[in-house]
Design a protein around this motif. Structure first.
Motif, PDB file in Angstrom:
ATOM      1  N   THR A 205       0.830  -1.206   0.000  1.00  0.00           N
ATOM      2  CA  THR A 205       0.000   0.000   0.000  1.00  0.00           C
ATOM      3  C   THR A 205       0.864   1.256   0.000  1.00  0.00           C
ATOM      4  OG1 THR A 205      -0.103  -0.035   2.413  1.00  0.00           O
ATOM      5  CG2 THR A 205      -1.874  -1.149   1.198  1.00  0.00           C
ATOM      6  N   SER A 206       0.277   2.356  -0.455  1.00  0.00           N
ATOM      7  CA  SER A 206       1.002   3.626  -0.524  1.00  0.00           C
ATOM      8  C   SER A 206       1.119   4.255   0.863  1.00  0.00           C
ATOM      9  CB  SER A 206       0.285   4.580  -1.471  1.00  0.00           C
ATOM     10  OG  SER A 206       0.946   5.814  -1.516  1.00  0.00           O
ATOM     11  N   VAL A 207       2.204   4.974   1.086  1.00  0.00           N
ATOM     12  CA  VAL A 207       2.412   5.651   2.370  1.00  0.00           C
ATOM     13  C   VAL A 207       1.291   6.667   2.595  1.00  0.00           C
ATOM     14  CG1 VAL A 207       3.948   7.142   3.690  1.00  0.00           C
ATOM     15  CG2 VAL A 207       4.903   5.332   2.246  1.00  0.00           C
ATOM     16  N   ILE A 208       1.004   7.464   1.570  1.00  0.00           N
ATOM     17  CA  ILE A 208      -0.115   8.416   1.622  1.00  0.00           C
ATOM     18  C   ILE A 208      -1.098   8.002   0.526  1.00  0.00           C
ATOM     19  CG2 ILE A 208      -0.834  10.830   1.503  1.00  0.00           C
ATOM     20  CD1 ILE A 208       1.950  11.664   2.260  1.00  0.00           C
ATOM     21  N   PRO A 209      -2.133   7.257   0.858  1.00  0.00           N
ATOM     22  CA  PRO A 209      -3.058   6.763  -0.164  1.00  0.00           C
ATOM     23  C   PRO A 209      -3.862   7.900  -0.788  1.00  0.00           C
ATOM     24  CG  PRO A 209      -3.896   6.283   2.020  1.00  0.00           C
ATOM     25  CD  PRO A 209      -2.515   6.835   2.214  1.00  0.00           C
ATOM     26  N   ALA A 210      -4.295   7.662  -2.027  1.00  0.00           N
ATOM     27  CA  ALA A 210      -5.128   8.645  -2.716  1.00  0.00           C
ATOM     28  C   ALA A 210      -6.454   8.804  -1.995  1.00  0.00           C
ATOM     29  CB  ALA A 210      -5.361   8.211  -4.156  1.00  0.00           C
ATOM     30  N   LEU A 211      -6.911  10.033  -1.913  1.00  0.00           N
ATOM     31  CA  LEU A 211      -8.184  10.306  -1.260  1.00  0.00           C
ATOM     32  C   LEU A 211      -9.355   9.756  -2.072  1.00  0.00           C
ATOM     33  CD1 LEU A 211      -8.901  11.707   1.405  1.00  0.00           C
ATOM     34  CD2 LEU A 211      -9.397  13.784   0.089  1.00  0.00           C
ATOM     35  N   TRP A 212      -9.156   9.649  -3.402  1.00  0.00           N
ATOM     36  CA  TRP A 212     -10.210   9.100  -4.262  1.00  0.00           C
ATOM     37  C   TRP A 212      -9.711   7.836  -4.949  1.00  0.00           C
ATOM     38  CZ3 TRP A 212     -12.542  11.970  -9.102  1.00  0.00           C
ATOM     39  CH2 TRP A 212     -13.673  11.270  -9.552  1.00  0.00           C
ATOM     40  N   PHE A 213      -8.877   7.974  -6.009  1.00  0.00           N
ATOM     41  CA  PHE A 213      -8.294   6.809  -6.678  1.00  0.00           C
ATOM     42  C   PHE A 213      -7.038   7.251  -7.406  1.00  0.00           C
ATOM     43  CE2 PHE A 213     -10.818   8.741  -9.981  1.00  0.00           C
ATOM     44  CZ  PHE A 213     -10.105   8.516 -11.159  1.00  0.00           C
ATOM     45  N   VAL A 214      -6.214   6.259  -7.777  1.00  0.00           N
ATOM     46  CA  VAL A 214      -4.971   6.532  -8.489  1.00  0.00           C
ATOM     47  C   VAL A 214      -5.222   6.363  -9.984  1.00  0.00           C
ATOM     48  CG1 VAL A 214      -2.563   5.870  -8.822  1.00  0.00           C
ATOM     49  CG2 VAL A 214      -3.593   5.732  -6.543  1.00  0.00           C
ATOM     50  N   PRO A 215      -5.115   7.418 -10.792  1.00  0.00           N
ATOM     51  CA  PRO A 215      -5.407   7.323 -12.228  1.00  0.00           C
ATOM     52  C   PRO A 215      -4.597   6.266 -12.955  1.00  0.00           C
ATOM     53  CG  PRO A 215      -5.251   9.618 -11.566  1.00  0.00           C
ATOM     54  CD  PRO A 215      -4.812   8.807 -10.392  1.00  0.00           C
ATOM     55  N   LEU A 216      -3.329   6.069 -12.573  1.00  0.00           N
ATOM     56  CA  LEU A 216      -2.507   5.068 -13.244  1.00  0.00           C
ATOM     57  C   LEU A 216      -3.042   3.658 -13.027  1.00  0.00           C
ATOM     58  CD1 LEU A 216       1.109   6.404 -12.514  1.00  0.00           C
ATOM     59  CD2 LEU A 216      -0.142   6.508 -14.668  1.00  0.00           C
ATOM     60  N   ASN A 217      -3.744   3.447 -11.925  1.00  0.00           N
ATOM     61  CA  ASN A 217      -4.308   2.132 -11.635  1.00  0.00           C
ATOM     62  C   ASN A 217      -5.715   1.959 -12.203  1.00  0.00           C
ATOM     63  OD1 ASN A 217      -1.963   1.675 -10.205  1.00  0.00           O
ATOM     64  ND2 ASN A 217      -2.878   2.204  -8.216  1.00  0.00           N
ATOM     65  N   ASN A 218      -6.369   3.044 -12.502  1.00  0.00           N
ATOM     66  CA  ASN A 218      -7.750   2.972 -12.983  1.00  0.00           C
ATOM     67  C   ASN A 218      -7.995   4.070 -14.014  1.00  0.00           C
ATOM     68  OD1 ASN A 218     -10.425   2.366 -13.322  1.00  0.00           O
ATOM     69  ND2 ASN A 218     -10.948   2.467 -11.150  1.00  0.00           N
ATOM     70  N   PRO A 219      -7.332   3.989 -15.197  1.00  0.00           N
ATOM     71  CA  PRO A 219      -7.453   5.069 -16.184  1.00  0.00           C
ATOM     72  C   PRO A 219      -8.854   5.209 -16.771  1.00  0.00           C
ATOM     73  CG  PRO A 219      -6.244   3.212 -17.108  1.00  0.00           C
ATOM     74  CD  PRO A 219      -6.411   2.933 -15.641  1.00  0.00           C
ATOM     75  N   MET A 220      -9.595   4.078 -16.887  1.00  0.00           N
ATOM     76  CA  MET A 220     -10.931   4.157 -17.475  1.00  0.00           C
ATOM     77  C   MET A 220     -11.881   4.969 -16.593  1.00  0.00           C
ATOM     78  SD  MET A 220     -10.414   2.811 -20.282  1.00  0.00           S
ATOM     79  CE  MET A 220     -12.085   2.935 -20.887  1.00  0.00           C
ATOM     80  N   LYS A 221     -11.680   4.875 -15.307  1.00  0.00           N
ATOM     81  CA  LYS A 221     -12.517   5.648 -14.395  1.00  0.00           C
ATOM     82  C   LYS A 221     -12.262   7.139 -14.597  1.00  0.00           C
ATOM     83  CE  LYS A 221     -13.765   5.945  -9.484  1.00  0.00           C
ATOM     84  NZ  LYS A 221     -13.521   5.388  -8.134  1.00  0.00           N
ATOM     85  N   LEU A 222     -10.984   7.490 -14.776  1.00  0.00           N
ATOM     86  CA  LEU A 222     -10.654   8.894 -15.011  1.00  0.00           C
ATOM     87  C   LEU A 222     -11.180   9.349 -16.376  1.00  0.00           C
ATOM     88  CD1 LEU A 222      -9.257  11.486 -14.141  1.00  0.00           C
ATOM     89  CD2 LEU A 222      -7.115  10.610 -15.097  1.00  0.00           C
ATOM     90  N   LEU A 223     -11.163   8.459 -17.374  1.00  0.00           N
ATOM     91  CA  LEU A 223     -11.685   8.811 -18.691  1.00  0.00           C
ATOM     92  C   LEU A 223     -13.171   9.150 -18.614  1.00  0.00           C
ATOM     93  CD1 LEU A 223     -11.448   9.065 -21.756  1.00  0.00           C
ATOM     94  CD2 LEU A 223     -11.865   6.592 -21.919  1.00  0.00           C
ATOM     95  N   VAL A 224     -13.951   8.289 -17.942  1.00  0.00           N
ATOM     96  CA  VAL A 224     -15.387   8.528 -17.811  1.00  0.00           C
ATOM     97  C   VAL A 224     -15.629   9.838 -17.065  1.00  0.00           C
ATOM     98  CG1 VAL A 224     -17.530   7.679 -16.780  1.00  0.00           C
ATOM     99  CG2 VAL A 224     -15.985   6.091 -17.930  1.00  0.00           C
ATOM    100  N   PHE A 225     -14.856  10.067 -16.001  1.00  0.00           N
ATOM    101  CA  PHE A 225     -15.024  11.301 -15.236  1.00  0.00           C
ATOM    102  C   PHE A 225     -14.670  12.521 -16.085  1.00  0.00           C
ATOM    103  CE2 PHE A 225     -13.334  14.542 -12.309  1.00  0.00           C
ATOM    104  CZ  PHE A 225     -14.480  14.764 -11.554  1.00  0.00           C
ATOM    105  N   SER A 226     -13.598  12.402 -16.886  1.00  0.00           N
ATOM    106  CA  SER A 226     -13.179  13.508 -17.748  1.00  0.00           C
ATOM    107  C   SER A 226     -14.263  13.847 -18.759  1.00  0.00           C
ATOM    108  CB  SER A 226     -11.879  13.156 -18.476  1.00  0.00           C
ATOM    109  OG  SER A 226     -10.830  12.922 -17.569  1.00  0.00           O
TER     110      SER A 226
END
Length: 673
Positions: free
Chosen positions: A444-465
């Motif tokens: 796990t990351s030392v400081i985890p993302a508050l929402w999600f990590v785009p590199l791990n879930n690019p399709m989610k960022l695409l839909v949001f964009s």
């Protein structure tokens, strides 16, 4: 989100007060002079072009003198000089400069003369050096170059067009003049292109020998002197020494004027202001006793004109509303955040008459979209800190620079927020450092993302964009509807806005529960039968409305339907515009990927002191380049989304900017006492 209300003002005053009133208007800087509406055959305009040209000439003279000083005595400036703004000069000091303007013009003339002297000396030195260069091949000659010989002999001096020896030249001469043998030939020097020679022969053989030499390319030198070449060279070098010494002396005199730099700046501004005033003076209609000035003024500045002009001078001051057919200049008035993007809007075009000012809506989306594209908390924090420190440290910077730094400061805050949501802090540097130097092995990351990590879930960022793009474009369409309602065009609002909303919302509601959307969003959404029916109904009603009413001004039903069908075809343009917002994904991922690569490169050297030093070097260079590249990319592509996609839905621009008659100085800012 407002265009300041403009009024037309008119001042009618005594002619004796015209210069004083003009000067006061120039100091106030709240009016734009426009006398085009004044038509009176009994009034005439004063020809001030000659006087204005004289003032402009004096201003240019002072600027030229300043450029000479800058060349020979460069002004020491800090790397932040562009942020410092123009130095303040109080009115009293400026009046002292005005009183000394003739002396300062003499100083400027002296500087120009000295510079011209140096330039002429340099040209003469170059000319003399060329002469010396031409003399070098003849240095072995110990007689003057124009030496004619004795009573029985003659000297022939010249060149051959290629390297040749004495034997080769004699052989070539013997072919054409075999009887010529009584001559002495000496090669003085040769180079890759030329042979320099001298020939001594009997005078009776001079013509024949020279003809034989010319047959193989011989030519006499273009310039000869009555002096021995070595002596001539020494004299030329002495002359060069004198010219250079004179230039050094001239440079010393120029440097002695260094203390006049600030005065020359002020006098240049003085003549610039005078030229501006006389340009306006030449536009003013006047009679023998009176004159009239008309133009535009922001409604909220009308009281200033009453206090400073009407209450001081014996004049008539009137205000009137702008006519329906008159296009008034545009001056924007927005809150502090929205004001920061006014420069972006101005680069596209100000709103024309009756058009809504999109600055406030644009500012929100601009800052949000910029942050999404850069999306690294550390980068954003760094940008904001630098911008706000610069704004605090340099409060007198130019207005355009102030707006730009505020804009990037707000964009930095947005970038920080998106970086926290996406878990980007110089990419994944925290995790890399923890793993490389502290032996951390947790997945796990030392400081985890508050929402999600785009590199791990690019399709989610695409839909949001794409969703952000839809919202952005819908706001643009909404502003178009607002413009219709503001002008009282209800039919246009329904036919060109409501029907498009119905069609687009219906299509979006039909898309969301589809398998295509599920494959992209990686989640299946199911609507109730009522929602599915509503989506289809909205799409059908919207499509039919556009088909029948998009060209409602056409009486021919066939033409109306054809143009309506063409309007429906614009749905492909909407699709293209929405897909353009995928650049939010692309640039956001680019920032994170490059940052991660930089971090991985730095960690390749391992732990320990040396590894830490090399990691820091790679970190600084890599992240500086990444920040610079992606900062530029975010700026360019955010502008594009505003100019092409957003403005394309409602905005035309083309308004004329408000250009007040003011103290438009270049070097100093005059502070009233």
């Amino acid at each position: 989100m407002a265009v300041m209300q403009m009024q037309r003002f008119s001042i009618c005053a005594l002619k004796k007060d015209r210069k004083a009133i003009l000067e006061k208007l120039q100091i106030l800087g709240v009016v734009e002079i426009d006398n085009s509406v004044i038509e009176d055959s009994e009034m005439e305009k004063m020809n001030t072009s000659d006087r204005r040209q004289i003032y402009e000439k004096h201003a240019v003279l002072a600027e030229h003198a300043l450029s000479i000083l800058q060349k020979y005595v460069p002004e020491k400036t800090s790397m932040f000089s562009s942020l410092e703004g123009k130095p303040l000069m109080n009115k009293t000091d400026f009046e002292q400069i005005r009183a000394q303007r003739k002396r300062l013009l003499t100083t400027a003339d002296d500087l120009l003369d000295l510079s011209k002297r140096i330039s002429e000396n340099a040209a003469n030195v170059a000319k003399l050096e060329n002469q010396i260069e031409a003399l070098v091949p003849w240095m072995r000659l110990d007689v003057p170059m124009n030496y004619r010989g004795t009573s029985e002999t003659a000297m022939i001096l010249g060149t051959m067009p290629k390297p040749m020896t004495v034997e080769e030249i004699r052989t070539e001469v013997a072919r054409t003049q075999p009887d010529l043998e009584a001559y002495d030939l000496e090669v003085l020097s040769t180079d890759k292109d030329m042979t320099y020679l001298t020939v001594v022969c009997l005078k009776k053989d001079t013509t024949a020998l020279e003809d034989a030499l010319r047959a193989i390319g011989f030519a006499r030198p273009s310039q000869v002197s009555g002096k021995v070449p070595s002596q001539w060279k020494s004299e030329l070098e002495a002359e060069i020494g004198k010219l250079k010494a004179d230039s050094v002396e001239a440079e010393k005199k120029i440097k002695a004027y260094e203390g006049s730099r600030e005065e020359l700046k002020a006098v240049s501004d003085y003549y610039r202001l005078r030229a501006d005033k006389y340009q306006i003076l030449g536009q003013i209609p006047q009679t023998k006793q009176t004159f009239v000035i008309s133009g535009y003024i922001p409604e909220e500045s009308a009281k200033i004109l009453e206090e400073k002009i009407a209450n001081v001078y014996d004049c008539s001051l009137e205000f009137e509303e702008i006519g329906e057919e008159e296009e008034a200049p545009v001056l924007l008035k927005n809150n502090k955040i929205s004001r920061s993007v006014e420069g972006v809007l101005e680069s596209y075009g100000l709103p024309h008459k009756g058009e809504v000012d999109p600055t406030t809506v644009m500012s929100v989306f601009y800052i949000v979209l910029f942050g999404m594209m850069l999306s690294d908390a550390a980068y954003g924090l760094l940008i904001s800190i630098v911008c706000f420190i610069a704004l605090k440290k340099f409060p007198r910077m130019s207005d355009s620079m102030n707006k730009s730094l505020h804009l990037f400061g707000y964009c930095g805050i947005s970038t920080f927020v998106w970086g926290v949501l996406f878990g980007g802090y110089f990419g994944d540097v925290i995790d890399v450092v923890a793993r490389t130097f502290f032996g951390r092995t947790a997945a796990t990351s030392v400081i985890p993302a508050l929402w999600f990590v785009p590199l791990n879930n690019p399709m989610k960022l695409l839909v949001f964009s794409l969703g952000v793009g839809v919202v952005h474009l819908f706001f643009g369409l909404g502003l178009k509807g607002y413009s219709y309602l503001k002008s009282g065009d209800v039919a246009g609002f329904i036919c060109d806005v409501v029907f498009w909303y119905m069609l687009l919302i219906g299509l979006i509601l039909m898309l969301i529960p589809s398998s295509l959307f599920a494959s992209i969003a990686q989640t299946q959404v199911t609507f109730s039968p009522f929602m599915n029916t509503l989506a289809k109904a909205l799409a059908i009603i919207g499509a039919l409305g556009l088909l029948f009413f998009a060209a409602r001004d056409k009486k021919n039903i066939g033409l109306r339907l054809a143009l309506g069908a063409y309007e429906l075809y614009n749905i492909t343009g909407w699709l293209s515009d929405v897909l353009s917002y995928s650049r939010l994904l692309a640039l956001g991922l680019a920032t994170g990927v490059i940052a991660s690569v930089v971090n991985q490169m730095g960690s390749m050297f391992g732990g320990g002191v040396m590894g830490a030093i090399l990691f820091i070097l790679v970190f600084i260079v890599g992240h500086t380049l990444n920040l610079g590249i992606n900062l530029l990319g975010a700026y360019v592509h955010t502008n594009r989304l505003q100019f092409v996609e957003f403005f394309g839905k409602f905005y035309e621009g083309g308004g004329k900017p408000f250009e007040p008659f003011k103290e438009n100085t270049k070097y100093v800012e005059i502070k009233e006492d």
